[in-house]
Scaffold this motif. Structure first.
Motif, PDB file in Angstrom:
ATOM      1  N   UNK A   1      -9.461  -0.264  -0.592  1.00 41.52           N
ATOM      2  CA  UNK A   1      -9.808  -1.047   0.592  1.00 41.52           C
ATOM      3  C   UNK A   1      -9.187  -2.441   0.534  1.00 41.52           C
ATOM      4  N   UNK A   2      -8.822  -2.957   1.724  1.00 37.97           N
ATOM      5  CA  UNK A   2      -8.215  -4.274   1.800  1.00 37.97           C
ATOM      6  C   UNK A   2      -6.875  -4.226   2.511  1.00 37.97           C
ATOM      7  N   UNK A   3      -6.139  -5.324   2.420  1.00 40.20           N
ATOM      8  CA  UNK A   3      -4.846  -5.439   3.094  1.00 40.20           C
ATOM      9  C   UNK A   3      -3.721  -5.047   2.149  1.00 40.20           C
ATOM     10  N   UNK A   4      -2.817  -4.200   2.660  1.00 39.77           N
ATOM     11  CA  UNK A   4      -1.694  -3.733   1.847  1.00 39.77           C
ATOM     12  C   UNK A   4      -0.427  -3.720   2.697  1.00 39.77           C
ATOM     13  N   UNK A   5       0.689  -3.826   1.989  1.00 37.73           N
ATOM     14  CA  UNK A   5       1.973  -3.608   2.639  1.00 37.73           C
ATOM     15  C   UNK A   5       2.520  -2.260   2.173  1.00 37.73           C
ATOM     16  N   UNK A   6       2.743  -1.373   3.114  1.00 33.15           N
ATOM     17  CA  UNK A   6       3.262  -0.041   2.790  1.00 33.15           C
ATOM     18  C   UNK A   6       4.689   0.058   3.320  1.00 33.15           C
ATOM     19  N   UNK A   7       5.495   0.875   2.640  1.00 30.61           N
ATOM     20  CA  UNK A   7       6.928   0.855   2.960  1.00 30.61           C
ATOM     21  C   UNK A   7       7.563   2.211   2.641  1.00 30.61           C
TER      22      UNK A   7
ATOM     23  N   UNK B   1       8.618   5.802  -1.364  1.00 29.58           N
ATOM     24  CA  UNK B   1       7.453   5.122  -0.800  1.00 29.58           C
ATOM     25  C   UNK B   1       7.007   4.003  -1.727  1.00 29.58           C
ATOM     26  N   UNK B   2       6.571   2.887  -1.130  1.00 27.18           N
ATOM     27  CA  UNK B   2       6.088   1.737  -1.881  1.00 27.18           C
ATOM     28  C   UNK B   2       4.766   1.267  -1.288  1.00 27.18           C
ATOM     29  N   UNK B   3       3.910   0.758  -2.147  1.00 25.46           N
ATOM     30  CA  UNK B   3       2.701   0.051  -1.732  1.00 25.46           C
ATOM     31  C   UNK B   3       2.688  -1.290  -2.452  1.00 25.46           C
ATOM     32  N   UNK B   4       2.703  -2.361  -1.675  1.00 27.98           N
ATOM     33  CA  UNK B   4       2.728  -3.719  -2.227  1.00 27.98           C
ATOM     34  C   UNK B   4       3.881  -3.902  -3.201  1.00 27.98           C
TER      35      UNK B   4
ATOM     36  N   UNK C   1      11.577  -4.556  -2.293  1.00 29.91           N
ATOM     37  CA  UNK C   1      10.783  -3.506  -1.639  1.00 29.91           C
ATOM     38  C   UNK C   1       9.540  -4.087  -0.976  1.00 29.91           C
ATOM     39  N   UNK C   2       9.727  -5.300  -0.422  1.00 25.34           N
ATOM     40  CA  UNK C   2       8.588  -6.019   0.149  1.00 25.34           C
ATOM     41  C   UNK C   2       9.129  -6.956   1.217  1.00 25.34           C
TER      42      UNK C   2
END
Length: 801
Positions: free
Chosen positions: A697-703, A721-724, A786-787
């Motif tokens: 839970x919370x804020x994430x940057x997905x890519x 795929x990337x997360x944060x 990657x962000x």
């Protein structure tokens, strides 16, 4: 005296109208300043003023209903000898007139622009479809303001106006939610619009607009939704409301279904009505239709059946095991046409119940061009494969295995070229081939009991779609305007057909007409035609240059079907008509001829505006229904998709961003708390890449990052795929779609509108259960972090200002 104007419904009769005597050549009709006495006190006895009078057309102006079906050839409808039952067309013809020499432009957008303006299609910029617009004046798809459409003229003269169904006249760079909307239906004279703006739509999952706002159907296909039924009900409701509230005000309704353009979508029971009907194949069907046409009297007894071109295979040469699939394609098409005619009948029934039919001028035009040969030589379960040049994958075995899907939500189907040729009986060629009548001659029925004495008769004067608008104006006793919104108008180039309504032997008044589409071209003049076929619809490019085209010559006063080429016998006559073609082509902006194919999809090459510039685009979390031309084109190159999302307690699921639909596209989504990417390769296969962990839970940057292999168009690449900024999944795509994902499916953030790209989303459960704050699309560059930093996001957003 004929009964024109004698039998009027209650709303249009009665004493002289206070609008009589208005000068209607300048629109809007200028308001006249009050010149009378204006005392100080309203209680003064001299404070008498004329009543406010709502604007109305001249007394006797009828309601107008124009029905335009899509991709219906001359030989399809039973009203013109075809084997597809169209009882509504037959019913209207029995009490009206059949025009058996009525012509269109050979393609959809051009015919629609010509119909609504009364001008030749190149003269209003529609030498092709909107997706292929160029900067050349005859091909820009920008209707000039000196060619006001008939809907605008009628509205400014006091008509209520509405359009339902297909538009396909909005320039592709103006299809986004921010417009501009001057060339949408509501900016083109229609006070209300319900339908779709592209060239085709999924009948089960249509890309709908109400006026300029995107909306979704109120039901799913599983719950019985179909666009044809929906648009009919909306039309009936609109007419009923209009007549309840302003019964003295006539209406103009333009009813343009997507039927029977591909995809051929129809409830199964309608297709099953034709089970076994087409097992004998398309060659035998042409013979049968030809005999029916002669018996019905829509072609002369001495007419000849034109031979099948060598480019179209004979039925007997098709693989035996494929024939059941081919027959089913035609069963589905026939069911689709009958289903469309049934709903047209519901609309006609409603007008009759409201006591409006007698005083409604009805045009029922059976096709905006000839039947479509864009479905390849063996047909397709997904016509978008053709537009991506994915050929050979739909093997007989594949088609046989999946033939049960034809017509259902699981297919985006089109029939084989041979069926299109049969639907254009007795003429040569098909849609797009503007040189021959198979591409341009369509059945047309006119019904107006209070305005036409003749019933059940055939009219054989040469007529063209540009003649409809002048006919409507004459029927309404309205002049062609000289000025509209301060702009001097170009005269309509069509000729009113009203002279022929009650005189079968009246000399034809439309004596000269050019035809041109993709280099296929011809000229009609006083019964003679000179024509040259330049290319076939299923070929990516023409076989010869324009200069090497071979011309044919026909005397259609003796040769109804263009069957006997006289070019060798009368070369002087051919040269005369070739010269006349060049004169007409110069006059109406046909030149320079443009036979280019796929390269016209490239906006830079074609010279049309492009909505999106640069290599990045930022979308907000609420953006929906963005057409393919409104989104950064990331095909055939490395690219990335980055989003900032909020994940609630318990995890998130649903669409983060999607482009395309069930028959081609991609999406980034979450399911059971995990990030996933799906690439849909033309409905043939879906490739998935999933993250190896759930998002907290919370804020994430997905890519999602896609590293393109290169080496040409439509190649594959690696997906990560990337997360944060941390790698969470990896996969590979072997192939990608190089040209288009869809003609109507869109890009949506936070929800999927239309059909699903990925499996597992049903009944509206695609909505993201968390929050999508923004999405950034990047192409042609690699981000080794990657962000996306907030500084970069701000920079990209500001670059759009």
């Amino acid at each position: 005296m004929k009964k024109n104007g004698k039998q009027r419904q209650a709303g249009n009769g009665g004493p002289a109208s206070p609008n009589e005597g208005l000068q209607r050549e300048v629109l809007p009709i200028p308001d006249q300043p009050y010149q009378g006495v204006r005392p100080f006190n309203a209680r003064d006895p001299s404070a008498k003023f004329p009543p406010i009078v709502p604007l109305r057309p001249p007394k006797g102006a009828p309601n107008v209903l124009v029905i335009l079906l899509d991709d219906v050839g001359f030989g399809a409808s039973s009203a013109f000898g075809g084997v597809v039952n169209t009882p509504t067309a037959e019913r209207l013809a029995a009490k009206g007139l059949k025009y058996n020499r009525f012509h269109t432009t050979a393609l959809c957008s051009p015919t629609r622009a010509a119909l609504l303006t009364g001008r030749n299609h190149h003269a209003v910029g529609f030498g092709g479809i909107t997706e292929l617009a160029t900067s050349s004046p005859g091909y820009s798809c920008v209707r000039p303001n000196h060619c006001a459409p008939v809907a605008e003229i009628l509205k400014l003269n006091g008509y209520s106006t509405a359009q339902f169904g297909k538009c396909h006249e909005v320039p592709v760079w103006e299809t986004s939610p921010v417009g501009p909307f001057e060339r949408w239906p509501t900016g083109s004279g229609f006070e209300y619009f319900f339908g779709f703006i592209g060239g085709e739509t999924n009948q089960w999952y249509p890309a709908l607009y109400e006026n300029t706002s995107p909306i979704e159907p109120d039901r799913t296909p599983e719950q019985g939704y179909h666009f044809m039924e929906d648009m009919t009900e909306r039309t009936i409701d609109w007419v009923r409301q209009q007549k309840v509230l302003v019964p003295d005000k006539p209406f103009f309704v333009y009813f343009a279904p997507g039927a029977t353009h591909a995809p051929h979508h129809v409830p199964q029971q309608w297709a099953d009505k034709y089970k076994g009907r087409f097992d004998a194949g398309w060659d035998a069907l042409r013979e049968e239709i030809f005999a029916r046409q002669k018996k019905l009297g829509v072609i002369p007894k001495d007419a000849q059946l034109t031979p099948r071109p060598k480019e179209i295979p004979a039925w007997e040469d098709m693989p035996e095991k494929l024939k059941p699939v081919l027959a089913r394609q035609m069963e589905v098409y026939a069911g689709f046409l009958e289903y469309a005619d049934f709903h047209v009948g519901r609309l006609i029934d409603s007008l009759e119940k409201m006591h409006l039919l007698g005083d409604t001028l009805v045009y029922y035009i059976l096709g905006d061009n000839g039947a479509s040969a864009e479905g390849t030589l063996s047909g397709s379960l997904n016509e978008n494969l053709f537009f991506n040049e994915i050929l050979g994958v739909e093997t007989p075995e594949y088609l046989i295995q999946n033939m049960h899907k034809l017509g259902t939500p699981e297919a985006y189907n089109h029939y084989a070229v041979g069926w299109a040729h049969a639907m254009d009986t007795p003429y040569q060629w098909t849609k797009q081939v503007a040189s021959h009548y198979g591409g341009t001659r369509n059945g047309c029925i006119v019904h107006w009991p209070n305005g036409i004495s003749a019933q059940g008769e055939v009219r054989s004067q040469f007529t063209h779609v540009i003649d409809v608008a002048p006919t409507i104006l004459e029927a309404a006793n309205l002049p062609q305007p000289v000025l509209v919104h301060g702009v001097q108008q170009t005269l309509m180039q069509g000729v009113s057909m009203r002279y022929s309504f009650d005189d079968a032997k009246a000399p034809e008044r439309h004596e000269t007409q050019y035809f041109e589409m993709f280099g296929n071209r011809g000229i009609y003049h006083q019964g003679w035609t000179a024509v040259t076929k330049h290319r076939v619809p299923w070929a990516a490019a023409p076989e010869v240059s324009l200069e090497k085209d071979v011309w044919e010559l026909y005397d259609t006063t003796k040769d109804w079907t263009q069957a006997r080429d006289l070019a060798a016998e009368q070369p002087d006559k051919l040269r005369e008509l070739q010269q006349l073609f060049l004169i007409e082509a110069s006059k109406y902006y046909v030149l320079p001829l443009d036979d280019r194919g796929p390269e016209r999809f490239n906006s830079d090459f074609a010279g049309r505006p492009e909505l999106i510039h640069g290599d990045s685009q930022v979308l907000s979390g609420s953006m929906r229904r963005l057409s393919e031309n409104s989104v950064l084109n990331m095909k055939n190159k490395s690219h990335s998709v980055t989003a900032e999302v909020e994940i609630p307690e318990g995890g998130a699921s649903g669409i983060i961003i999607t482009q395309g639909g069930m028959f081609g596209g991609w999406c980034l989504f979450m399911r059971r708390g995990r990030l996933s990417y799906c690439y849909n390769y033309g409905g043939l296969r879906r490739d998935y890449v999933d993250s190896d962990r759930e998002l907290t839970p919370g804020t994430h940057q997905v890519r999602m990052e896609f590293k393109y292999d290169g080496g040409g168009l439509g190649k594959g690449g690696d997906v990560t795929l990337y997360v944060d900024g941390k790698k969470v999944g990896r996969g590979r795509l072997e192939k990608t779609l190089y040209n288009i994902f869809s003609a109507d499916e869109t890009t949506d953030v936070g929800v999927e509108m239309g059909s699903p790209v990925a499996e597992g989303f049903h009944d509206g459960d695609s909505r993201f259960t968390g929050r999508v704050k923004w999405v950034q699309l990047d192409k042609g560059k690699e981000d080794f972090d990657h962000f996306v930093s907030r500084e970069e996001l701000f920079k990209v957003a500001m670059a759009r200002q």
